[in-house]
Design a protein around this motif. Structure first.
Motif, short mmCIF file in Angstrom:
data_model
loop_
_atom_site.label_atom_id
_atom_site.label_comp_id
_atom_site.label_asym_id
_atom_site.label_seq_id
_atom_site.Cartn_x
_atom_site.Cartn_y
_atom_site.Cartn_z
N GLY A 194 0.82 -1.22 0.00
CA GLY A 194 0.00 0.00 0.00
C GLY A 194 0.85 1.26 0.00
N ALA A 224 10.11 20.53 -3.07
CA ALA A 224 10.79 19.90 -4.21
C ALA A 224 9.78 19.24 -5.15
CB ALA A 224 11.82 18.89 -3.72
N ASN A 269 6.16 6.31 9.48
CA ASN A 269 6.16 5.50 8.27
C ASN A 269 5.54 6.33 7.14
OD1 ASN A 269 5.84 3.53 6.37
ND2 ASN A 269 5.39 1.95 7.88
N ASN A 321 8.95 2.91 2.04
CA ASN A 321 8.05 3.55 3.00
C ASN A 321 7.28 2.46 3.72
OD1 ASN A 321 6.14 5.09 4.25
ND2 ASN A 321 5.99 6.55 2.55
N SER A 322 7.96 1.81 4.66
CA SER A 322 7.41 0.60 5.29
C SER A 322 7.97 0.44 6.70
CB SER A 322 7.78 -0.62 4.46
OG SER A 322 9.10 -1.02 4.77
N ASN A 367 3.12 4.44 -1.29
CA ASN A 367 2.82 5.49 -2.26
C ASN A 367 3.40 5.17 -3.64
OD1 ASN A 367 2.09 7.92 -3.39
ND2 ASN A 367 3.74 9.10 -2.46
N MET A 383 7.22 3.62 -3.92
CA MET A 383 8.03 3.86 -2.73
C MET A 383 7.97 2.70 -1.74
SD MET A 383 9.17 6.79 -3.62
CE MET A 383 9.57 8.15 -2.55
N GLN A 397 -2.90 -2.48 -9.60
CA GLN A 397 -4.10 -2.09 -8.86
C GLN A 397 -4.13 -0.58 -8.64
OE1 GLN A 397 -4.72 -4.30 -5.22
NE2 GLN A 397 -6.70 -3.32 -4.83
N GLN A 398 -2.97 0.00 -8.32
CA GLN A 398 -2.92 1.45 -8.07
C GLN A 398 -3.15 2.28 -9.34
OE1 GLN A 398 0.78 1.36 -5.66
NE2 GLN A 398 -0.38 2.37 -4.05
N PHE A 399 -2.99 1.64 -10.50
CA PHE A 399 -3.37 2.29 -11.76
C PHE A 399 -4.78 1.86 -12.18
CE2 PHE A 399 1.36 2.56 -12.76
CZ PHE A 399 1.41 3.95 -12.69
N HIS A 413 14.00 2.98 1.81
CA HIS A 413 13.84 4.39 2.16
C HIS A 413 15.22 5.06 2.15
CE1 HIS A 413 12.21 8.01 3.87
NE2 HIS A 413 11.03 7.45 4.07
N GLY A 454 11.63 -0.12 6.48
CA GLY A 454 12.28 0.78 5.53
C GLY A 454 12.78 0.13 4.26
N PHE A 470 4.45 7.20 -6.19
CA PHE A 470 4.79 8.63 -6.25
C PHE A 470 4.81 9.10 -7.69
CE2 PHE A 470 8.30 11.79 -6.64
CZ PHE A 470 7.83 12.79 -5.81
N GLY A 526 11.73 15.77 -5.15
CA GLY A 526 10.74 15.33 -4.17
C GLY A 526 10.81 13.89 -3.73
N ALA A 527 11.49 13.01 -4.49
CA ALA A 527 11.66 11.65 -4.00
C ALA A 527 12.78 11.63 -2.96
CB ALA A 527 11.99 10.72 -5.16
N TYR A 528 13.12 10.48 -2.43
CA TYR A 528 14.26 10.39 -1.51
C TYR A 528 14.86 9.01 -1.73
CZ TYR A 528 16.94 11.79 2.60
OH TYR A 528 17.94 12.17 3.44
#
Lengths: 441, 441
Positions: free
Chosen positions: A91, B164, B116, A116-117, A93, A113, A242-244, A395, A120, A95, A359-361
Motif C-alpha cells: 500500500g 521539491a 512511516n 516507505n514501510s 505510495n 516507494m 491495482q494502483q493504476f 527508504h 524501511g 509517487f 521530491g523523492a528520496y
C-alpha cells in the motif's frame, strides 16, 4: 476445490512438499518454487478477484488490510489468520515523479516507494510470509527454536522485526569487522542474536547452512534460497497495477542483485495475466550496478552467464557477483521482453540526487534503476509517452551517509554534479537577502 | 451552504482572513486559528461523513487517497485539487503492540506509526496542507518566491520535500555548527537553500521573521506559528478512530514540545464529536522529556505556566522551553480530562528499547510517550483493560545514532538496561551452536 500452494522442485514438478515443511532444496539440490492450484484460483473470475482485492485494500479486517495478505489466496492460502505476522505491508505510495519525468523526458513517470514501510525496505513484503509460515509451523507443533539468516542489510532488519513482533527468536550471522553497527542497528534493536564471525560473507553463509542443515537443529533458514519470500515480494507488481486502476504500465524498472525480486515481479504479473486480470504484460528492466553486473554481462552476451567477483558499490544490497536466482531471472526477462541496463557509481549517485531534488528520496539502488531509465530514454528505447514505474526498494533514510558524502563531495570516485551544500552566513538580514536574491533571481 | 474555512484571531473571532492571505498574526499580535463553517459541515450526517471517508480511504482518486485529503472538507475545503501537493500522507500502520502491552500490563495497546511516511515523520500531515495552500496562492497570482522555516529537524525535511515535489523553492535557516549535516541531509538533498547562520536557534528565528515580515519579500513563513499545519496534523486522531472502525480509544498519548500537535489532536477529536461522529472523547496524555518539561511543571502547579530553559535531551524535536502553543495545549488538556507526564533520559531510552525488542522501531520522542504510558499503568491511572494508542511521531531510522549509542552503552547518563550488542565468535559451527544453546535454552 480449495485454494492451495506447495513447494515444487524446479526440475520435477511432481516432487512436492507442504509450505510448512522444513525443506530448502529439491532432491537434486535445486531450488524449490511455490506453485499454486491455478484451477482453484480460476473458479473466481477476474472481475471477482478485482472486487475482492479492492474491497480489502487497506481496510481494518485482519489480516486483509496488508497489501500482501489482501491477496492471501494468491500468496499463501492455507495459513491460519491467527498465525499471520503482519505490519500492514504494501500500500506504499506510487509517487508521481512529475518534475523528474519532465527533466529527463518521460511524461508519465512513477516511483513505487516500497521503502516507505515498517523496516524501511521492500523486504517486508516477503518477510511477512516467511515469518507467518514459521508461526504456523510452531502452532502445528514443529520444534522450531529460531529463524536465522546471513545478511548485512535489509533482510536481517526485516527478519528481526517480524520475529520480534511475533515473539519468535531470530539469529543474524555476519562477518566481523566488515559491517558497521549502524548497518546492524535494526537487528540489534529488535533483539536478534547477532553473531559476528571471524570470516567473510561466504564463510558466514557456510556456517549458517551448517547450523540449520540438520532437521533437529530447530533453526529455520530465512535467506534468499527460501522461496516463501518470493510469494510476498511478487505482490509489488500486482499492487502497482491495482494502483493504476488495473491498467498495466509500459515499463517496470527494478534494481537487481540476487535477482529473486526480478523473478518475483514477473511471477506476480504472469499470475495476473493467467487469471485474466490483465491482457498484456509490461516490459521489465533489470538495473544493475556496473561494479556488480553479471546479469548485464550475460544480457550483452546472448544470455551466456558467468559469475564474477562483485566490486564495492554504493548500492550495497545488490553487490552480488553470483546471484542465487540467475536462471529464474533470465527466464523472466526473456518472457517479459526485458532489458538489462547498468549504472556506474557516478550515474547512480547523480540519478539519486536528481530524484531527491524533485521530491523523492532515493536509496542508491533506486539510483541504479533511475540511471538505467535515463539511459533508456536517451537512446529512445523508452518513449516520452510511455508509462514507466521505477521500483524504489528502500527508504533514503537508510542511506544518510551516502547522501551526506555526495553533498559534501566526499563520495569516492564520484563528482557531485548536483551537490547542494549549506551556505554559511553572518546572522545579518541584509546578507541573507542578498543570498536569496542571487539564488531565487 | 458551501464548505469554507478561514483564519480567525484567537481574541476576536470576527477578525478573519482567507487561508490564502499572507498573514501570521492577529492585529493584537496573537496566533491565528483556522475555523470551519460548521453549519455547512452539519449538512451531512455523521453516517454520510463516515461513508464518504471510507469510500475515499487509500484509493486512487486524486487527491482523496491521502489520509489528509480524504478529509478535505474538514481540512482545507476551498483549495483546487490541481494545486494539492500530496505524497499520500497518513494511512500509516496502527501497530498492535501486543507483546509490549503484555510486558507492561495493557491488554489493548497500539502504536500509530506516523513516521512511516515520505519524509519519515508526522510533519508530512501538516506540511501537505501548508505547501498546497502556497501553490494555490501562486496559482492565484500572489508573488511568492519561496517558503522558509527555521528548523533543525523534521519540519525542514518535510518543507523541503514538499517544495521539491511542487517545484516551489524552499529556504531553511539553522545555527551554524550546531547541527550536523546528517540532521540536515533531507533539506540539502531536496534542494532547499540551506543557510547556516552564525548565531543560535533564537537568532535564526529572528532573522527568518525579519526576512519574511515584509509583505513584498515574497517569502512565506512555514514555522509553527502557521496554523495551516494544524489542519493536517489534526487528522491523526480522526484516522486512529477510523482505523478502529469509528470506535474511540480510552487514551491517546502524544509527545509534546511546541505543543501544536497536542492542540491539533484535540481539535480533530472535538470536530468529530461536534459533528456526531463519536459520542465520547478519549483522554489525552501529553508526554514531555524531563529535561524540557514546562507543560509538566504547569500541570503540577495548577496550570500556572512559566517558560524554562530546556536542557539537552535525546528527544531533540521536543527540546523546547517556551512552547508556541502552550495556551492552546492547556485548553485542550483540561477539556480532554488530560494528563501530563514526563520521562527522564533513562526512562525514554529504555522504553524505546523495549518497544524495539517487541517489533516497533521507536524514535526517542516515541520513547518519551511509551515511558509515560509505563508510569501511568504502574500507578493505576491507565487500567489493564483500557484501549491505549501511543502516537509515534518519527521513524526510528531517523535516529540510528541514538540506537547505536544505546546498544553500545554510550548514551550519556544512561544505563543501557536492554542493550543487545553483537557477539563475536570464530567461524566455527560448534562455537555457534554453543552460543545459540545458551541464549535459546
Amino acid at each position: 476445490m480449495n485454494y492451495s500452494a506447495w513447494f515444487a522442485a524446479q526440475d520435477d514438478p511432481n516432487e512436492r512438499y507442504p509450505l510448512t515443511e522444513v525443506v530448502y532444496y529439491s532432491k537434486s539440490g535445486g531450488l524449490l518454487e511455490v506453485q499454486h492450484n491455478m484451477d482453484a484460483l480460476r473458479q473466481r473470475s477476474a472481475a471477482e478477484w478485482k472486487q475482492l482485492f479492492e474491497g480489502r485494500w487497506m481496510r481494518t479486517s485482519w489480516p486483509y488490510g496488508s497489501g500482501v495478505w489482501g491477496k492471501k489466496e494468491w500468496v499463501c492460502p492455507e495459513i491460519e489468520d491467527k498465525n499471520i505476522v503482519s505490519m500492514f505491508e504494501g500500500g506504499s505510495n506510487l509517487f508521481w515523479a512529475d518534475r523528474l519525468g519532465q527533466e529527463i523526458g518521460v511524461d508519465d513517470l512513477w516511483i513505487k516507494m516500497c521503502g516507505n514501510s515498517h523496516t524501511g525496505s521492500f523486504k517486508d513484503l516477503g518477510m511477512t510470509v516467511l515469518v507467518s509460515v514459521v508461526k504456523q509451523m510452531i502452532s502445528d507443533g514443529k520444534p522450531i527454536r529460531a529463524v536465522a539468516c546471513a545478511s548485512t542489510g535489509d533482510t536481517s532488519a526485516a527478519l528481526a522485526a517480524y520475529g520480534a513482533a511475533a515473539g519468535i527468536p531470530t539469529i543474524v550471522f555476519l562477518p566481523k569487522g566488515k559491517v558497521s553497527i549502524a548497518q546492524l542497528v535494526q537487528p540489534v534493536a529488535h533483539g536478534a542474536l547477532v553473531l559476528a564471525l571471524d570470516t567473510d560473507f561466504d564463510g558466514c553463509m557456510r556456517v549458517v547452512r551448517d547450523v540449520t542443515s540438520h532437521p533437529d537443529s530447530g533453526i529455520y533458514l530465512a535467506n534468499s534460497l527460501n522461496s516463501l519470500r518470493v510469494e510476498g515480494q511478487k505482490t509489488v507488481g500486482i499492487e502497482i497495477v491495482q494502483q493504476f486502476d488495473w491498467d498495466v504500465p509500459d515499463w517496470i524498472i527494478i534494481p537487481g542483485g540476487n535477482l529473486g525480486n526480478t523473478f518475483a515481479l514477473g511471477k506476480g504479473m504472469q499470475m495476473m495475466y493467467d487469471l485474466g486480470m490483465i491482457n498484456r504484460l509490461p516490459r521489465i528492466v533489470c538495473a544493475q550496478a556496473e561494479r556488480a553486473n553479471p546479469l548485464y554481462r550475460a544480457y550483452c552476451n546472448n544470455w551466456n552467464y558467468e559469475p564474477i567477483a562483485a566490486q564495492s558499490t554504493a548500492a550495497s544490497a545488490i553487490q552480488i557477483g553470483d546471484p542465487v536466482s540467475i536462471r529464474r531471472a533470465i527466464s523472466t526477462l526473456t518472457h517479459f521482453n526485458g532489458v538489462v541496463e547498468q549504472a556506474s557509481e557516478q550515474e547512480l549517485a547523480d540519478a539519486a540526487a536528481r530524484a531527491d531534488r524533485t521530491g523523492a528520496y532515493a536509496c542508491p539502488h533506486t539510483g541504479v534503476a533511475l540511471a538505467a531509465l535515463i539511459k533508456l530514454v536517451k537512446r529512445g528505447e523508452i518513449k516520452k509517452s510511455d508509462r514507466v514505474v521505477v521500483i524504489s526498494t528502500a527508504h533514503g533514510l537508510k542511506f544518510s551517509r551516502f547522501k551526506v558524502d555526495y553533498h559534501e563531495g566526499a563520495l569516492a570516485g564520484v563528482q557531485s554534479n548536483f551537490a547542494n551544500p549549506p551556505i554559511e552566513l553572518p546572522a545579518d538580514v541584509d546578507a541573507v537577502r542578498r543570498v536569496i536574491a542571487e539564488r531565487m533571481g
